[in-house]
Write a protein that holds these residues in place. Structure first.
Motif, mmCIF file in Angstrom:
data_model
loop_
_atom_site.group_PDB
_atom_site.id
_atom_site.type_symbol
_atom_site.label_atom_id
_atom_site.label_comp_id
_atom_site.label_asym_id
_atom_site.label_seq_id
_atom_site.Cartn_x
_atom_site.Cartn_y
_atom_site.Cartn_z
ATOM 1 N N UNK A 7 -65.300 59.869 64.857
ATOM 2 C CA UNK A 7 -66.132 58.824 65.449
ATOM 3 C C UNK A 7 -65.651 58.563 66.868
ATOM 4 N N UNK A 8 -66.530 58.681 67.863
ATOM 5 C CA UNK A 8 -66.093 58.405 69.238
ATOM 6 C C UNK A 8 -65.823 56.916 69.442
ATOM 7 N N UNK A 9 -64.723 56.618 70.127
ATOM 8 C CA UNK A 9 -64.367 55.223 70.422
ATOM 9 C C UNK A 9 -63.889 55.166 71.869
ATOM 10 N N UNK A 10 -64.558 54.353 72.679
ATOM 11 C CA UNK A 10 -64.233 54.201 74.092
ATOM 12 C C UNK A 10 -63.335 52.979 74.248
ATOM 13 N N UNK A 11 -62.133 53.193 74.723
ATOM 14 C CA UNK A 11 -61.142 52.135 74.873
ATOM 15 C C UNK A 11 -61.089 51.721 76.339
ATOM 16 N N UNK A 19 -46.289 57.002 75.866
ATOM 17 C CA UNK A 19 -47.072 57.082 74.634
ATOM 18 C C UNK A 19 -47.993 55.878 74.548
ATOM 19 N N UNK A 20 -49.154 56.075 73.992
ATOM 20 C CA UNK A 20 -50.086 54.969 73.791
ATOM 21 C C UNK A 20 -50.359 54.831 72.300
ATOM 22 N N UNK A 26 -55.677 56.095 66.558
ATOM 23 C CA UNK A 26 -57.084 56.477 66.382
ATOM 24 C C UNK A 26 -57.264 57.988 66.266
ATOM 25 N N UNK A 27 -56.484 58.763 67.007
ATOM 26 C CA UNK A 27 -56.650 60.212 66.967
ATOM 27 C C UNK A 27 -56.223 60.803 65.628
ATOM 28 N N UNK A 28 -55.459 60.046 64.848
ATOM 29 C CA UNK A 28 -55.029 60.537 63.531
ATOM 30 C C UNK A 28 -55.717 59.809 62.383
ATOM 31 N N UNK A 29 -56.713 58.977 62.718
ATOM 32 C CA UNK A 29 -57.403 58.219 61.671
ATOM 33 C C UNK A 29 -58.920 58.301 61.790
ATOM 34 N N UNK A 30 -59.412 59.493 62.167
ATOM 35 C CA UNK A 30 -60.843 59.733 62.119
ATOM 36 C C UNK A 30 -61.631 59.357 63.352
ATOM 37 N N UNK A 31 -60.953 59.062 64.461
ATOM 38 C CA UNK A 31 -61.647 58.682 65.692
ATOM 39 C C UNK A 31 -61.310 59.676 66.812
ATOM 40 N N UNK A 32 -62.181 59.702 67.793
ATOM 41 C CA UNK A 32 -61.941 60.480 69.003
ATOM 42 C C UNK A 32 -61.849 59.498 70.171
ATOM 43 N N UNK A 321 -54.093 48.465 67.157
ATOM 44 C CA UNK A 321 -55.021 49.507 66.695
ATOM 45 C C UNK A 321 -55.444 49.279 65.251
ATOM 46 N N UNK A 322 -54.483 48.884 64.411
ATOM 47 C CA UNK A 322 -54.793 48.644 63.009
ATOM 48 C C UNK A 322 -55.748 47.470 62.853
ATOM 49 N N UNK A 323 -55.571 46.436 63.689
ATOM 50 C CA UNK A 323 -56.459 45.275 63.627
ATOM 51 C C UNK A 323 -57.887 45.631 64.004
ATOM 52 N N UNK A 324 -58.038 46.453 65.031
ATOM 53 C CA UNK A 324 -59.371 46.896 65.443
ATOM 54 C C UNK A 324 -60.005 47.757 64.353
#
Length: 337
Positions: A7-11, A19-20, A26-32, A321-324
């Protein structure tokens, strides 16, 4: 075996270095994830040099300070930190403040050896991302420091945490011995809320429970000139199916501050800009996919609501990230997606 499309996500933030945490999660939990910087940060090097002077002068030690420097009190007045000024801890409520502090240390070091470091120094922070950045810095340069407030979530909660924790470090402080409790040094941006100093120095609070806060501006922030065009390009790529799910499925936009909200809504044709400029060919209005908005917390959500009459789809309960991701999951579950 084909992998599940991401799923694309624009941050709408600058990618943190080295490191971010948002990219890692997100890159390891189904998002791009794609980062679109909104804010331009400029460090105040003279004020950072002053912070270094505090360490050099012993302002964080039990010894009397020997240097005179200038900080800003909560009401914006310059205050002279004379020979009796000492600090018992530091406050960081943004990653930019940590980055400014880190750059100062990386370039110039701290003016003491490991054997002559300050005693255990509490470092107060408002969320997990800032705490993570501060932890890396602490481990390398301030190993005796302790970090508090990673789960606070906002400035108000952090202020109450400090009232309990910091006052607990000085239980014998009384109105007749007020100088026994050192001040806290708050590294801030040019634009900031004053909820923390107001809460800690509230005149209605018993004098023995008040905590003096000195603010020093270490960076200033403004919207990047290129943000709106950069965001339009990123949205257009996703809307036209050049990435991610081929133009199908949701597109998420995560907003981290009020800065840039107007440009974001204008590009997306949302809020007061709905149905405007649809003949400009930006691509953002030709929604071949659903576009949803998430905010990092209530401050940005309320700004969108009160300034533009726009209601974000998700407001993270915790600024992480987890909250979002949890807010997005609940939202999509409620939609049946």
């Amino acid at each position: 075996m084909s992998s599940q499309p991401q799923i694309p996500i624009l941050l709408l933030k600058t990618k943190s270095s080295p490191h971010d945490g948002y990219e890692d999660y997100f890159s390891t939990n189904g998002y791009n994830p794609t980062f679109i910087p909104v804010l331009e940060h400029r460090f105040h090097r003279d004020n950072l040099a002053t912070v270094r002077d505090f360490f050099a002068s012993g302002a964080f030690n039990a010894d009397t300070t020997t240097t005179t420097s200038t900080t800003t009190s909560h009401n914006g007045n310059n205050e002279d930190n004379g020979s009796d000024k000492k600090y018992g801890g530091m406050i960081f409520t943004s990653q930019r403040a940590v980055e400014a502090f880190a750059e100062m240390i990386e370039e110039n070091g701290l003016p003491f050896t490991p054997s002559k470091q300050p005693p255990p120094l509490p470092l107060y922070t408002v969320g997990p991302a800032t705490a993570h950045a501060l932890t890396t810095l602490r481990n390398k340069y301030l190993p005796s420091a302790t970090i508090h407030g990673a789960d606070a979530g906002n400035g108000q909660k952090l202020a109450y945490l400090m009232l309990e924790h910091y006052n607990g470090l000085y239980p014998d402080t009384t109105t007749t011995n007020a100088t026994a409790k050192p001040s806290l040094l708050f590294l801030v941006g040019e634009q900031r809320r004053d909820i923390i100093p107001k809460t800690l120095m509230d005149p209605a609070r018993p004098e023995s429970q008040r905590i003096n806060v000195d603010e020093i501006v270490v960076y200033e922030t403004g919207e990047m000139d290129s943000f709106e065009n950069d965001f339009r390009d990123a949205v257009s790529k996703e809307v036209h199916g050049q990435q991610g799910l081929g133009g199908k499925g949701p597109l998420w936009v995560v907003v981290f501050s009020p800065t840039g909200c107007e440009g974001m809504l204008r590009v997306l044709g949302m809020g007061p800009f709905k149905n405007q400029d649809q003949d400009q060919g930006s691509g953002a209005h030709e929604k071949q996919r659903d576009v949803f908005i998430a905010t990092i917390g209530p401050t940005t959500r309320d700004y969108l609501r009160e300034t533009f009459g726009f209601e974000a789809d998700v407001c993270a309960e915790k600024p992480s990230p987890e909250g979002i991701a949890e807010g997005i999951r609940r939202f999509m579950d409620a939609r049946g997606d």
